[in-house]
Design a protein around this motif. Sequence first.
Motif, mmCIF file in Angstrom:
data_model
loop_
_atom_site.group_PDB
_atom_site.id
_atom_site.type_symbol
_atom_site.label_atom_id
_atom_site.label_comp_id
_atom_site.label_asym_id
_atom_site.label_seq_id
_atom_site.Cartn_x
_atom_site.Cartn_y
_atom_site.Cartn_z
ATOM 1 N N PRO A 131 0.860 -1.310 0.056
ATOM 2 C CA PRO A 131 -0.110 -0.059 -0.003
ATOM 3 C C PRO A 131 0.861 1.242 0.172
ATOM 4 N N ARG A 132 1.944 1.274 0.694
ATOM 5 C CA ARG A 132 2.643 2.607 0.469
ATOM 6 C C ARG A 132 3.222 2.823 -0.708
ATOM 7 N N GLU A 133 3.582 1.737 -1.436
ATOM 8 C CA GLU A 133 4.046 2.096 -3.064
ATOM 9 C C GLU A 133 2.895 2.467 -3.832
ATOM 10 N N PHE A 134 1.716 2.158 -3.488
ATOM 11 C CA PHE A 134 0.623 2.496 -4.334
ATOM 12 C C PHE A 134 0.131 3.981 -3.889
ATOM 13 N N PHE A 135 0.062 4.375 -2.623
ATOM 14 C CA PHE A 135 0.128 5.751 -2.252
ATOM 15 C C PHE A 135 1.001 6.922 -2.562
ATOM 16 N N SER A 136 2.046 6.366 -2.582
ATOM 17 C CA SER A 136 3.412 7.222 -2.639
ATOM 18 C C SER A 136 3.719 7.303 -3.842
ATOM 19 N N GLY A 137 3.562 6.332 -4.956
ATOM 20 C CA GLY A 137 3.988 6.096 -6.236
ATOM 21 C C GLY A 137 5.476 6.099 -6.523
ATOM 22 N N GLU A 138 6.071 5.525 -5.379
ATOM 23 C CA GLU A 138 7.516 5.111 -5.324
ATOM 24 C C GLU A 138 7.579 3.778 -4.975
ATOM 25 N N ALA A 139 8.748 3.082 -5.707
ATOM 26 C CA ALA A 139 8.855 1.856 -5.475
ATOM 27 C C ALA A 139 9.387 1.766 -4.053
ATOM 28 N N TRP A 140 8.645 0.402 -3.288
ATOM 29 C CA TRP A 140 8.947 0.324 -2.014
ATOM 30 C C TRP A 140 9.771 -1.040 -1.751
ATOM 31 N N LYS A 141 10.852 -0.846 -1.120
ATOM 32 C CA LYS A 141 11.704 -1.872 -0.830
ATOM 33 C C LYS A 141 11.275 -2.854 0.171
ATOM 34 N N LEU A 142 11.240 -4.266 -0.038
ATOM 35 C CA LEU A 142 10.627 -5.348 0.877
ATOM 36 C C LEU A 142 11.820 -6.140 1.643
ATOM 37 N N LEU A 143 11.346 -6.332 2.921
ATOM 38 C CA LEU A 143 12.421 -7.274 3.561
ATOM 39 C C LEU A 143 12.246 -8.716 2.855
ATOM 40 N N THR A 144 11.041 -9.195 2.642
ATOM 41 C CA THR A 144 10.742 -10.444 2.112
ATOM 42 C C THR A 144 10.064 -10.220 0.654
ATOM 43 N N PRO A 145 10.801 -9.938 -0.439
ATOM 44 C CA PRO A 145 10.102 -10.168 -1.809
ATOM 45 C C PRO A 145 9.507 -11.369 -1.875
ATOM 46 N N ARG A 146 8.514 -11.405 -3.174
ATOM 47 C CA ARG A 146 7.792 -12.630 -3.045
ATOM 48 C C ARG A 146 8.194 -13.904 -3.157
ATOM 49 N N ALA A 147 9.335 -14.235 -3.716
ATOM 50 C CA ALA A 147 9.894 -15.598 -3.728
ATOM 51 C C ALA A 147 10.465 -15.987 -2.481
ATOM 52 N N GLU A 148 11.181 -14.939 -1.706
ATOM 53 C CA GLU A 148 11.561 -15.126 -0.389
ATOM 54 C C GLU A 148 10.332 -15.532 0.528
ATOM 55 N N LYS A 149 9.245 -14.626 0.616
ATOM 56 C CA LYS A 149 8.062 -14.822 1.216
ATOM 57 C C LYS A 149 7.510 -16.388 1.059
ATOM 58 N N VAL A 150 7.252 -16.652 -0.280
ATOM 59 C CA VAL A 150 6.480 -18.024 -0.471
ATOM 60 C C VAL A 150 7.377 -18.941 0.104
ATOM 61 N N LYS A 151 8.887 -18.787 -0.051
ATOM 62 C CA LYS A 151 9.648 -19.905 0.645
ATOM 63 C C LYS A 151 9.685 -20.022 2.214
ATOM 64 N N ASP A 167 -5.208 -1.775 -5.778
ATOM 65 C CA ASP A 167 -5.513 -0.625 -6.804
ATOM 66 C C ASP A 167 -6.584 0.252 -6.011
ATOM 67 N N ARG A 168 -6.808 1.274 -6.925
ATOM 68 C CA ARG A 168 -7.782 2.350 -6.486
ATOM 69 C C ARG A 168 -9.090 1.780 -6.061
ATOM 70 N N GLU A 169 -9.273 0.605 -6.821
ATOM 71 C CA GLU A 169 -10.915 -0.130 -6.348
ATOM 72 C C GLU A 169 -10.776 -0.672 -4.971
ATOM 73 N N LEU A 170 -9.713 -1.340 -4.701
ATOM 74 C CA LEU A 170 -9.502 -2.113 -3.344
ATOM 75 C C LEU A 170 -9.395 -0.998 -2.440
ATOM 76 N N ALA A 171 -8.868 0.004 -2.734
ATOM 77 C CA ALA A 171 -8.359 1.199 -1.632
ATOM 78 C C ALA A 171 -9.652 1.785 -1.393
ATOM 79 N N SER A 172 -10.685 1.908 -2.155
ATOM 80 C CA SER A 172 -11.872 2.725 -2.237
ATOM 81 C C SER A 172 -12.905 1.742 -1.283
ATOM 82 N N LEU A 173 -12.512 0.572 -1.030
ATOM 83 C CA LEU A 173 -13.897 -0.038 -0.396
ATOM 84 C C LEU A 173 -13.932 0.097 0.984
#
Length: 341
Positions: free
Chosen positions: A85-105, A121-127
């Motif tokens: 969500p921080r990436e969506f609202f700021s418009g800037e790339a957000w670095k992750l402690l666990t990118p997707r592959a690491e999170k899955v493992k 996205d905007r639709e989810l954020a507006s719910l």
Amino acid sequence: MWITSSPTTALTPTTVALGNFDGIHRGHEQVIQPILQESRASTALEEQKGLDNLDESNFKETLPIRNGAANDHVYATMATFYPHPREFFSGEAWKLLTPRAEKVKRLSVLGVEQLVLLPFDRELASLTPEQFVEKILIQQLKATHVSVGADFRFGNQRLGTSNDLRAIASSFGVDVTIVPLFTYEGERISSSLIRESLETGDIDKANRLLGRSYSLTGVVIKGQQMGRTIGFPTANLQLPPDKFLPRHGVYCVRVSTSSLSSLASEQFGVMNIGMRPTVNGTSLTVEIHLLDWTGDLYGQTLIVSIEKFLRSEAKFPSLDALKSQIQADCAAARVYFGNGQ
């Protein structure tokens, strides 16, 4: 593990751990535990039904079938938001402690069966909170139980609290477990605190909060091979672009690989993260020198567990001065790992 970026294709019914879960730290594991327990209970119920219906004359035909029409299994599911969500609202790339592959493992190790990446996205954020529960959790994920941290917020403008979630879900007959904020050695565990610890080089603290060593996973690529010229060949690591890196500097590390290679077991080493100012480097590199080991690692995936911060990155007056410092770094690593003087 089943992974989907659309809740409409999730395996259902589900028991859901809901949140961002960046880092999968000790506190996150407490939120995940309730869903694992319920999923295991459903598995035990399936097995018992299979035994109750067992007929010696058609043993194979009467065993319960996962995903079949009569399936009673409830899938242990993590539902998280992508992008963050921080990436969506700021418009800037957000670095992750666990990118997707690491999170899955990591989730697989814990026993989670399914990862649902809710498209933020905007639709989810507006719910509204009520719409989020009904549409996402009830209609799409068919949740039977939801687990969240006490500080969980959701819905438009983050208006919904964990208590709101419990109240709304109860109207659909769904239980919500609210896990108290988790502390370790007197400190509240959070992804933000882990990031701060990594940024300052306090690896000991970051690892205590995580409950394991912070690690980098990447592919070895060819670099400028400058290390070979001074007697310290390094493996240049290419990391996922969204991986959060700790403070620039030199670290003691443990290195292993999940691929078949000549790196037969875990090795000790030193790692440098930085711009290589002594050789006028112009781009960020992550380089690992393995102690007492030689071989070809190009193209292999390495898992680098960071154990201790040794020093900040520095510019040295000459390559000889740099070589002397690397010798000192290696000696310090040997002492830390207890395999040398």
